[in-house]
Design a protein around this motif. Structure first.
Motif, PDB file in Angstrom:
ATOM      1  N   ALA A 174      -1.970  13.829  -1.511  1.00 25.99           N
ATOM      2  CA  ALA A 174      -1.263  12.247  -1.451  1.00 25.99           C
ATOM      3  C   ALA A 174      -1.091  11.960  -0.095  1.00 25.99           C
ATOM      4  O   ALA A 174      -0.751  12.870   0.671  1.00 25.99           O
ATOM      5  CB  ALA A 174       0.191  12.557  -1.949  1.00 25.99           C
ATOM      6  N   GLN A 187      -2.307  -0.078   4.834  1.00 26.38           N
ATOM      7  CA  GLN A 187      -3.052  -0.395   3.868  1.00 26.38           C
ATOM      8  C   GLN A 187      -4.014   0.738   3.535  1.00 26.38           C
ATOM      9  O   GLN A 187      -5.153   0.293   3.359  1.00 26.38           O
ATOM     10  CB  GLN A 187      -3.708  -1.791   3.983  1.00 26.38           C
ATOM     11  CG  GLN A 187      -2.867  -2.880   3.471  1.00 26.38           C
ATOM     12  CD  GLN A 187      -1.730  -3.149   4.548  1.00 26.38           C
ATOM     13  OE1 GLN A 187      -1.974  -3.266   5.533  1.00 26.38           O
ATOM     14  NE2 GLN A 187      -0.633  -3.011   4.371  1.00 26.38           N
ATOM     15  N   GLY A 188      -3.696   1.707   3.791  1.00 26.44           N
ATOM     16  CA  GLY A 188      -4.398   2.968   3.822  1.00 26.44           C
ATOM     17  C   GLY A 188      -4.824   3.298   2.072  1.00 26.44           C
ATOM     18  O   GLY A 188      -4.562   2.516   1.313  1.00 26.44           O
ATOM     19  N   ARG A 219       2.800   7.860   3.126  1.00 27.12           N
ATOM     20  CA  ARG A 219       2.974   6.362   2.533  1.00 27.12           C
ATOM     21  C   ARG A 219       2.762   5.214   3.662  1.00 27.12           C
ATOM     22  O   ARG A 219       2.889   5.751   4.964  1.00 27.12           O
ATOM     23  CB  ARG A 219       4.340   6.138   1.749  1.00 27.12           C
ATOM     24  CG  ARG A 219       5.239   6.267   2.465  1.00 27.12           C
ATOM     25  CD  ARG A 219       6.835   6.255   2.108  1.00 27.12           C
ATOM     26  NE  ARG A 219       7.318   6.610   3.032  1.00 27.12           N
ATOM     27  CZ  ARG A 219       8.315   7.797   3.112  1.00 27.12           C
ATOM     28  NH1 ARG A 219       7.814   8.745   1.785  1.00 27.12           N
ATOM     29  NH2 ARG A 219       9.142   8.280   3.733  1.00 27.12           N
ATOM     30  N   ALA A 220       2.543   4.117   3.184  1.00 28.33           N
ATOM     31  CA  ALA A 220       2.649   2.788   4.226  1.00 28.33           C
ATOM     32  C   ALA A 220       1.776   3.168   5.394  1.00 28.33           C
ATOM     33  O   ALA A 220       2.018   2.643   6.317  1.00 28.33           O
ATOM     34  CB  ALA A 220       4.120   2.641   4.646  1.00 28.33           C
ATOM     35  N   GLN A 221       0.511   3.766   5.018  1.00 26.37           N
ATOM     36  CA  GLN A 221      -0.437   3.683   6.201  1.00 26.37           C
ATOM     37  C   GLN A 221      -0.755   2.392   6.025  1.00 26.37           C
ATOM     38  O   GLN A 221      -0.882   1.935   5.103  1.00 26.37           O
ATOM     39  CB  GLN A 221      -1.602   4.626   5.915  1.00 26.37           C
ATOM     40  CG  GLN A 221      -1.140   5.864   6.123  1.00 26.37           C
ATOM     41  CD  GLN A 221      -2.304   7.069   6.129  1.00 26.37           C
ATOM     42  OE1 GLN A 221      -3.092   6.834   5.213  1.00 26.37           O
ATOM     43  NE2 GLN A 221      -2.166   7.937   6.699  1.00 26.37           N
ATOM     44  N   THR A 259      -3.945   2.304 -10.308  1.00 23.53           N
ATOM     45  CA  THR A 259      -2.654   1.967  -9.475  1.00 23.53           C
ATOM     46  C   THR A 259      -1.751   2.944  -9.936  1.00 23.53           C
ATOM     47  O   THR A 259      -1.699   3.972 -11.110  1.00 23.53           O
ATOM     48  CB  THR A 259      -2.189   0.582  -9.699  1.00 23.53           C
ATOM     49  OG1 THR A 259      -1.534   0.721 -11.282  1.00 23.53           O
ATOM     50  CG2 THR A 259      -3.226  -0.425  -9.960  1.00 23.53           C
ATOM     51  N   LEU A 260      -0.458   3.026  -9.099  1.00 20.75           N
ATOM     52  CA  LEU A 260       0.508   4.130  -9.494  1.00 20.75           C
ATOM     53  C   LEU A 260       1.324   3.570 -10.610  1.00 20.75           C
ATOM     54  O   LEU A 260       1.987   4.700 -11.246  1.00 20.75           O
ATOM     55  CB  LEU A 260       1.653   3.955  -8.315  1.00 20.75           C
ATOM     56  CG  LEU A 260       1.297   4.327  -7.089  1.00 20.75           C
ATOM     57  CD1 LEU A 260       2.587   4.521  -5.935  1.00 20.75           C
ATOM     58  CD2 LEU A 260       0.513   5.673  -6.852  1.00 20.75           C
ATOM     59  N   GLY A 301       0.847  -1.304   0.010  1.00 19.17           N
ATOM     60  CA  GLY A 301       0.048  -0.072  -0.178  1.00 19.17           C
ATOM     61  C   GLY A 301       0.846   1.328  -0.140  1.00 19.17           C
ATOM     62  O   GLY A 301       0.372   2.363   0.340  1.00 19.17           O
ATOM     63  N   THR A 302       1.924   1.049  -0.654  1.00 16.39           N
ATOM     64  CA  THR A 302       3.000   2.259  -0.788  1.00 16.39           C
ATOM     65  C   THR A 302       2.420   3.376  -1.578  1.00 16.39           C
ATOM     66  O   THR A 302       2.021   2.950  -2.628  1.00 16.39           O
ATOM     67  CB  THR A 302       4.341   1.910  -1.090  1.00 16.39           C
ATOM     68  OG1 THR A 302       4.812   0.874  -0.238  1.00 16.39           O
ATOM     69  CG2 THR A 302       5.305   3.032  -0.982  1.00 16.39           C
ATOM     70  N   GLY A 303       2.538   4.634  -1.221  1.00 14.23           N
ATOM     71  CA  GLY A 303       1.650   5.753  -1.921  1.00 14.23           C
ATOM     72  C   GLY A 303       3.042   6.432  -2.785  1.00 14.23           C
ATOM     73  O   GLY A 303       4.310   5.759  -2.832  1.00 14.23           O
ATOM     74  N   ARG A 304       2.857   7.242  -3.653  1.00 14.38           N
ATOM     75  CA  ARG A 304       3.934   7.943  -4.383  1.00 14.38           C
ATOM     76  C   ARG A 304       4.763   8.497  -3.703  1.00 14.38           C
ATOM     77  O   ARG A 304       4.461   9.212  -2.555  1.00 14.38           O
ATOM     78  CB  ARG A 304       3.395   8.669  -5.501  1.00 14.38           C
ATOM     79  CG  ARG A 304       4.436   9.387  -6.549  1.00 14.38           C
ATOM     80  CD  ARG A 304       3.795   9.964  -7.478  1.00 14.38           C
ATOM     81  NE  ARG A 304       2.970   8.972  -8.485  1.00 14.38           N
ATOM     82  CZ  ARG A 304       3.510   8.172  -9.369  1.00 14.38           C
ATOM     83  NH1 ARG A 304       4.818   7.919  -9.556  1.00 14.38           N
ATOM     84  NH2 ARG A 304       2.607   7.319  -9.996  1.00 14.38           N
ATOM     85  N   VAL A 328      -7.531  14.892  -3.674  1.00 13.59           N
ATOM     86  CA  VAL A 328      -7.185  14.340  -2.425  1.00 13.59           C
ATOM     87  C   VAL A 328      -5.930  14.306  -2.378  1.00 13.59           C
ATOM     88  O   VAL A 328      -4.834  14.061  -3.273  1.00 13.59           O
ATOM     89  CB  VAL A 328      -7.508  13.055  -2.583  1.00 13.59           C
ATOM     90  CG1 VAL A 328      -7.256  12.177  -1.273  1.00 13.59           C
ATOM     91  CG2 VAL A 328      -8.990  12.749  -3.134  1.00 13.59           C
ATOM     92  N   GLU A 384      -3.091  11.962 -11.255  1.00 10.00           N
ATOM     93  CA  GLU A 384      -2.351  12.168 -10.374  1.00 10.00           C
ATOM     94  C   GLU A 384      -1.629  13.541 -10.335  1.00 10.00           C
ATOM     95  O   GLU A 384      -1.606  14.171 -11.452  1.00 10.00           O
ATOM     96  CB  GLU A 384      -1.257  11.084 -10.203  1.00 10.00           C
ATOM     97  CG  GLU A 384      -1.692   9.758 -10.180  1.00 10.00           C
ATOM     98  CD  GLU A 384      -0.525   8.899  -9.699  1.00 10.00           C
ATOM     99  OE1 GLU A 384       0.475   9.350  -9.006  1.00 10.00           O
ATOM    100  OE2 GLU A 384      -0.432   7.854 -10.124  1.00 10.00           O
ATOM    101  N   GLY A 407      -3.777   5.666  -6.727  1.00 10.92           N
ATOM    102  CA  GLY A 407      -3.008   6.954  -7.340  1.00 10.92           C
ATOM    103  C   GLY A 407      -4.051   7.597  -8.015  1.00 10.92           C
ATOM    104  O   GLY A 407      -3.672   8.715  -8.476  1.00 10.92           O
ATOM    105  N   ALA A 449      -3.432   5.090   0.161  1.00 14.24           N
ATOM    106  CA  ALA A 449      -2.268   5.419  -0.307  1.00 14.24           C
ATOM    107  C   ALA A 449      -1.813   4.616  -1.566  1.00 14.24           C
ATOM    108  O   ALA A 449      -1.463   5.347  -2.791  1.00 14.24           O
ATOM    109  CB  ALA A 449      -0.991   5.397   0.335  1.00 14.24           C
ATOM    110  N   VAL A 450      -2.296   3.502  -1.640  1.00 13.23           N
ATOM    111  CA  VAL A 450      -2.067   2.847  -2.869  1.00 13.23           C
ATOM    112  C   VAL A 450      -2.801   3.205  -4.262  1.00 13.23           C
ATOM    113  O   VAL A 450      -2.388   3.138  -5.467  1.00 13.23           O
ATOM    114  CB  VAL A 450      -2.227   1.321  -2.656  1.00 13.23           C
ATOM    115  CG1 VAL A 450      -3.858   0.948  -2.419  1.00 13.23           C
ATOM    116  CG2 VAL A 450      -1.682   0.463  -3.757  1.00 13.23           C
TER     117      VAL A 450
END
Lengths: 190, 158
Positions: free
Chosen positions: B58, B65-66, B61-63, B91-92, A71-74, B56, A189, B71, B68-69
Motif C-alpha cells: 500500500a 496523485q500517485g 497516502r496523498a502522494q 477504487t477504494l 488520490g488518498t490511499g487506504r 504491491v 486489497e 485499491g 495510491a488511489v
C-alpha cells in the motif's frame, strides 16, 4: 508525514477544487434547515434526523470525488483516518481543519473540534428554549462523515456533542468506530 | 487506441459499457454482462492466488496523485493478448473500471502506467458526472448523456 498531507491538501484546495461564494453556500444551507424546521413544525429531533439522512446521501457520493481528486490511499489505522478526515476531507471541501483530539484509550473514538464552521456563519438559533437544547444545526456533517466512511468500509457512529450556536464553548463532533466492514472489502486489497 | 470501457459496481454488476471505436463488432447486452461477471470472479480468484511477495505494498497516502488511489493491489491488473490488452482499476469503494485497448506496444509496464493514467481521469469524470448527478441511483446502470460525451471527448483528446 503530517506536513506532507497538509501541503498536498493545500495544493488540492488551491488548484483542483471549484469554489463557490461562501455566502451563497451558507445561505443555501440555512434556508434548507429553516425550511425543514417549518416542515416538521419545530420538531427538532426530526430535523436532526432528516439532516443526517441528507448528509448520508451526500457522503456516499462525495467520497468518490474525494478519492478521485485527492488520490488518498487506504488508511492503515483509524488514527490515520482521523487525520485524513480533518486535514484532507474538511480542508478540501470546507477549507477548515478541525482539531483531532480526545482519543479514548482503545483508539476507537475521537473528537473533531471545529474552530470555524462555515455552515453556521450568520446563524442564531430560534428563540424558543427547545431549539437550543434539541437542534443540531450542522447535523448534515454527521451524515456526510458516516456515509463517506461507510463507502470505504468503516462503520462509524457520528454525533455532535456541543455547538457554539447552543452557547457551548466549542463545536465538537464525536466519531466512534463501530467496526471494519470486512465482508464489503473489495477483493484485490490487502 | 482505446476500444472499449466497462464499469462494474461493487457487487460485480455491469453498470456501464461504452464502445469507443465504431468499427468494432458489437456484442449483445447479455454477452457484456457475462464478460463483466467473469472478470469480477477471475479478479477475486487472482487476488487470492497472488503470492505475498509480489503484492504491491500500500502506497503512503496523498502522494501527488500517485497510484495510491488504486485499491487494486493484489487482484488482476492487466491482461495482454495478441489481439487486445485489458486494464483493470479498482477504487477504494470497490468500483472497477475496465479498459480494453489495442495490444500494448513495447514495454508492458509503461502500457500499464499509461492505462492507469487514463483510468484515473475516467474515475474523476465518473465522480463528477455520475456520482454528482442527483438523479443517478447508486449501483444502478449509468444512463447519463453528459458522461458519455465527456468520455468520448477524453478519449478523442488522447
Amino acid at each position: 508525514m503530517n506536513k506532507g498531507i497538509k501541503a498536498s491538501s493545500d495544493d488540492i484546495w488551491k488548484n483542483r477544487v471549484d469554489k463557490v461564494n461562501a455566502e451563497l453556500f451558507t445561505l443555501t444551507y440555512g434556508s434548507v434547515v429553516a425550511q425543514l424546521v417549518r416542515d416538521f413544525k419545530n420538531d427538532y429531533q426530526k430535523v436532526n434526523q432528516q439532516l443526517e439522512k441528507m448528509g448520508y446521501n451526500i457522503g456516499i457520493r462525495l467520497v468518490e470525488d474525494f478519492l478521485a481528486k485527492t488520490g488518498t490511499g487506504r488508511c492503515q489505522s483509524f488514527k490515520d483516518t482521523a487525520e485524513v478526515v480533518s486535514k484532507v476531507g474538511f480542508k478540501v471541501f470546507l477549507n477548515v481543519t478541525p482539531q483531532v483530539t480526545n482519543w479514548t484509550s482503545d483508539g476507537k473514538t475521537f473528537s473533531l473540534i471545529l474552530d470555524e464552521n462555515p455552515l453556521a456563519e450568520f446563524v442564531e438559533l430560534p428563540d424558543d428554549e427547545r431549539a437550543k437544547k434539541e437542534l443540531w444545526y450542522s447535523n448534515v456533517l454527521t451524515g456526510v462523515l458516516k456515509g463517506a466512511l461507510e463507502m470505504v468500509q468503516l462503520e462509524v457512529d457520528v454525533n455532535f456533542v456541543s455547538d457554539v450556536l447552543r452557547g457551548d464553548d466549542r463545536t465538537e463532533l464525536r466519531l466512534q468506530l463501530i467496526r471494519f466492514l470486512k465482508d464489503e472489502m473489495p477483493a484485490g486489497e490487502d | 487506441m482505446i476500444q472499449s470501457l466497462f464499469i462494474l459496481n461493487r457487487s460485480g454488476g455491469l453498470i456501464y459499457q461504452h464502445d469507443l471505436n465504431d468499427g468494432l463488432n458489437k456484442l449483445s447486452a447479455n454477452e457484456h454482462l457475462i464478460l463483466a461477471g467473469t472478470i469480477h470472479g477471475v479478479f477475486a480468484i487472482a487476488s487470492k492466488l497472488t503470492p505475498t511477495a509480489v503484492k504491491v505494498s500500500a502506497q503512503p497516502r496523498a502522494q501527488s496523485q500517485g497510484s495510491a488511489v488504486n485499491g487494486n493491489t493484489s487482484g488482476l491488473k492487466s491482461i495482454e493478448t495478441d489481439k487486445f490488452s485489458m486494464y483493470i482499476f479498482q477504487t477504494l469503494t470497490g468500483v472497477k473500471f475496465l479498459l480494453v485497448t489495442d495490444p500494448a506496444q513495447g514495454d508492458l509496464n509503461s502500457g500499464c502506467d499509461t492505462a492507469e493514467n487514463v483510468l484515473r481521469k475516467i474515475y474523476a469524470l465518473y465522480a463528477d458526472y455520475v456520482m454528482k448527478n442527483p438523479f443517478y441511483e447508486i449501483d444502478m446502470p449509468i444512463r447519463v448523456d453528459l458522461f458519455d460525451r465527456k468520455i468520448a471527448e477524453l478519449v478523442k483528446a488522447l
